[in-house]
Enzyme design. Structure first.
Site, PDB file in Angstrom:
ATOM      1  N   LYS A 235     -47.135   4.815  -4.529  1.00  0.00           N
ATOM      2  CA  LYS A 235     -47.243   5.649  -5.727  1.00  0.00           C
ATOM      3  C   LYS A 235     -45.952   6.427  -5.894  1.00  0.00           C
ATOM      4  O   LYS A 235     -45.371   6.899  -4.907  1.00  0.00           O
ATOM      5  CB  LYS A 235     -48.420   6.617  -5.629  1.00  0.00           C
ATOM      6  CG  LYS A 235     -48.581   7.491  -6.894  1.00  0.00           C
ATOM      7  CD  LYS A 235     -49.826   8.355  -6.830  1.00  0.00           C
ATOM      8  CE  LYS A 235     -49.650   9.570  -5.949  1.00  0.00           C
ATOM      9  NZ  LYS A 235     -48.623  10.526  -6.492  1.00  0.00           N
TER      10      LYS A 235
ATOM     11  N   ASP B 125     -47.654   7.494  -0.873  1.00  0.00           N
ATOM     12  CA  ASP B 125     -46.847   8.281  -1.793  1.00  0.00           C
ATOM     13  C   ASP B 125     -45.381   8.227  -1.370  1.00  0.00           C
ATOM     14  O   ASP B 125     -45.067   8.492  -0.199  1.00  0.00           O
ATOM     15  CB  ASP B 125     -47.317   9.734  -1.761  1.00  0.00           C
ATOM     16  CG  ASP B 125     -47.663  10.269  -3.134  1.00  0.00           C
ATOM     17  OD1 ASP B 125     -47.243   9.666  -4.134  1.00  0.00           O
ATOM     18  OD2 ASP B 125     -48.348  11.306  -3.196  1.00  0.00           O
TER      19      ASP B 125
ATOM     20  N   ASP C 230     -48.269  12.800  -0.718  1.00  0.00           N
ATOM     21  CA  ASP C 230     -47.254  13.734  -0.236  1.00  0.00           C
ATOM     22  C   ASP C 230     -47.834  15.149  -0.133  1.00  0.00           C
ATOM     23  O   ASP C 230     -47.180  16.062   0.363  1.00  0.00           O
ATOM     24  CB  ASP C 230     -46.002  13.700  -1.108  1.00  0.00           C
ATOM     25  CG  ASP C 230     -46.257  14.055  -2.569  1.00  0.00           C
ATOM     26  OD1 ASP C 230     -47.410  14.333  -2.936  1.00  0.00           O
ATOM     27  OD2 ASP C 230     -45.275  14.043  -3.343  1.00  0.00           O
ATOM     28  N   SER C 231     -49.092  15.302  -0.560  1.00  0.00           N
ATOM     29  CA  SER C 231     -49.828  16.545  -0.306  1.00  0.00           C
ATOM     30  C   SER C 231     -49.949  16.820   1.186  1.00  0.00           C
ATOM     31  O   SER C 231     -50.262  17.948   1.591  1.00  0.00           O
ATOM     32  CB  SER C 231     -51.216  16.472  -0.940  1.00  0.00           C
ATOM     33  OG  SER C 231     -51.853  15.239  -0.625  1.00  0.00           O
TER      34      SER C 231
ATOM     35  N   GLU D  39     -52.567  13.909 -13.854  1.00  0.00           N
ATOM     36  CA  GLU D  39     -52.863  15.175 -13.183  1.00  0.00           C
ATOM     37  C   GLU D  39     -52.664  16.358 -14.117  1.00  0.00           C
ATOM     38  O   GLU D  39     -51.610  16.517 -14.739  1.00  0.00           O
ATOM     39  CB  GLU D  39     -51.987  15.357 -11.943  1.00  0.00           C
ATOM     40  CG  GLU D  39     -52.264  16.655 -11.198  1.00  0.00           C
ATOM     41  CD  GLU D  39     -51.605  16.740  -9.835  1.00  0.00           C
ATOM     42  OE1 GLU D  39     -51.760  17.787  -9.175  1.00  0.00           O
ATOM     43  OE2 GLU D  39     -50.937  15.771  -9.430  1.00  0.00           O
TER      44      GLU D  39
END
Length: 283
Positions: A133, A103, A64-65, A201
């Site tokens: 994910k 994502d 989703d980045s 993360e």
């Protein structure tokens, strides 16, 4: 020939292997058993996916980045399922061996099992994703269990979960002090629910190492130190295309400078009349 006399198949390395088929969750689990470290990168288009696939990267994440590096949003929050599905489909088409993980964006799975299953099914059917994910610990266990029981491999994500950045009050290291015990409990709950891997993360390196040694599923670090089973970076960060990056990023190239020089070289030749030359023209 008896089974004991049959030659045993040699395990194929996860990074750079040439199995001639897609990487699966079983391959990833086997790498953990062999204590083999491996890389994961993000990808958002077919051409980049092909490059990384041919380089031997075994897992590609359509993160989703993309909200920031593709669509130009300030965070991952605004990106939608409809915006990510075409990117996922492109990465699947551009790769041959890598497992492609999609994502699930913010707001597409948090309200319950039904929503999560609907969203994940779209990524599997419409985009051809091989796994999904999602972010969160014990609060998303019902979703993880439902997806796994439906045949959808799930990768978890703990620590700094960008979709919760407003709750955290910014992009900050997670899991220090007593929060580390909570993260460990979340990690074990995700494993028990059937997650096949776990992203950690922005957590202290010692905590990431402890989580890694406590789980039978592989951990994937991004700002979690060297003790995890694998590492992941956003490819634009890794290749030096992003102007400003976090402490955990190492730039392995300088594409920002390289592309700028290429653009200026092209523009100069167009303005000066050197391009197109006769060899670039038809008769």
């Amino acid at each position: 020939m008896s089974s004991s006399a049959m030659p045993s198949a040699q395990p194929t390395a996860l990074y750079g292997g040439t199995s001639g088929r897609r990487v699966t969750v079983r391959d990833i689990a086997a790498a953990k058993e062999r204590h083999e470290k491996w890389p994961m990168l993000t990808a958002y288009d077919a051409l980049t996916a092909r490059v990384f696939d041919e380089a031997g990267i075994p897992v590609l994440l359509v993160g989703d980045s993309a909200a920031m590096v593709v669509y130009g949003y300030d965070s991952t929050i605004p990106v939608t399922v409809d915006e990510l599905i075409p990117l996922t489909a492109a990465v699947v088409r551009g790769s041959k061996r890598a497992m492609v993980v999609a994502d699930l964006p913010f707001g597409s799975y948090q309200t319950g099992v039904g929503e999560a299953l609907t969203t994940a099914t779209r990524f599997m059917k419409e985009a051809g994703a091989h796994a999904i994910k999602l972010e969160g610990g014990r609060r998303v266990i019902p979703q993880v269990e439902s997806l796994v029981s439906a045949g959808i491999p799930v990768m978890g994500h703990l620590g700094l979960t960008p979709q919760s950045v407003n709750v955290f009050g910014g992009y900050r290291v997670q899991g220090r002090g007593q929060d580390g015990d909570e993260l460990m409990a979340d990690a074990k709950a995700l494993e028990a629910a059937g997650a096949f891997a776990l992203v950690l993360e922005c957590v202290p390196a010692d905590l990431a190492s402890r989580v890694t040694s406590s789980l039978s599923i592989p951990t994937i670090g991004i700002g979690g130190g060297a003790g995890t089973d694998a590492q992941v970076l956003v490819w634009q960060d890794m290749a030096g295309l992003t102007p400003h990056t976090a402490k955990f990023v190492k730039k392995f190239a300088d594409l920002n400078t390289l592309l700028g020089e290429a653009a200026r070289g092209y523009a100069d030749e167009v303005v000066g009349g050197a391009f197109p030359a006769p060899e670039h023209s038809y008769r």
